[in-house]
Design a protein around this motif. Structure first.
Motif: not given
Length: 215
Positions: A164, A133, A57-58, A54, A168
């Protein structure tokens, strides 16, 4: 546009398929039921896997990647940063000005239903729509796909972006509809800025930090 679609079909066609399937379920069911259904599918391996992936996507990770790409290509780095910045700002405007009251799953289901949650994951409660994200992941990996003609790279980029984005939902940070619209925003941004940076050649496009160092 049609030519671009054909060239990047191994990313864009699977993306359209996933968006179509997601849209179908969003139409026939409400976001709560969809989330509770998807939340049933979990395993220790995937708990750890999605907790790590995850971060692709930061924003901080994307900025670090953009900086490292400067050593290879100024154009790709500028393309990636511009796309991330534009889509990120647009997402934040939607979150805070138009959908400020939309709760994330952890807050939405509080005292309504029991969710499977992963220990150690910091859960957010507000500004659920749309998923930043998901927008960032699809923006970044579509930028990568647009920078090469290798079809297998296009498909790998699609897979990583999709996983990715789905992380979420798996982590109960967003609903499927949040990820759906986040994906559209990311894809739209990457396509739009593609014409800015790849529409025509400029002298600095072939430069990189390594090429400057060698000179």
């Amino acid at each position: 546009m049609i030519k671009l679609f054909k060239q990047k079909a191994w990313f864009l066609i699977p993306t359209l398929f996933v968006l179509s399937v997601s849209f179908f379920f969003i139409l026939i069911s409400n976001k709560s039921d969809i989330h509770l259904f998807l939340n049933k599918f979990h395993a220790p391996f995937f708990d750890r896997f999605f907790s790590i992936i995850t971060y692709l996507g930061d924003g901080v990770v994307i900025l670090i990647i953009s900086f490292l790409i400067l050593f290879v290509s100024f154009r790709l780095s500028a393309y990636l940063i511009s796309t991330y910045a534009a889509t990120g700002i647009f997402v934040q405007v939607l979150k805070h000005l138009f959908f400020n009251d939309v709760l994330r799953p952890a807050a939405h289901f509080k005292e309504m239903a029991e969710l499977y949650l992963i220990e150690g994951i910091k859960l957010y409660h507000h500004h659920s729509f749309p998923s930043g994200h998901a927008a960032s992941a699809f923006a970044m990996f579509l930028c990568f796909a647009f920078s090469t003609h290798k079809k297998y790279v296009h498909f790998i980029c699609f897979l990583i972006a999709s996983i990715t984005a789905y992380s979420r939902v798996y982590l109960s940070q967003h609903f499927l509809v949040d990820v759906f619209f986040g994906t559209i925003i990311g894809v739209t941004g990457a396509v739009g800025f593609y014409y800015v940076f790849y529409g025509r050649e400029r002298t600095w496009h072939k430069l990189s930090l390594l090429s400057l160092w060698q000179k």
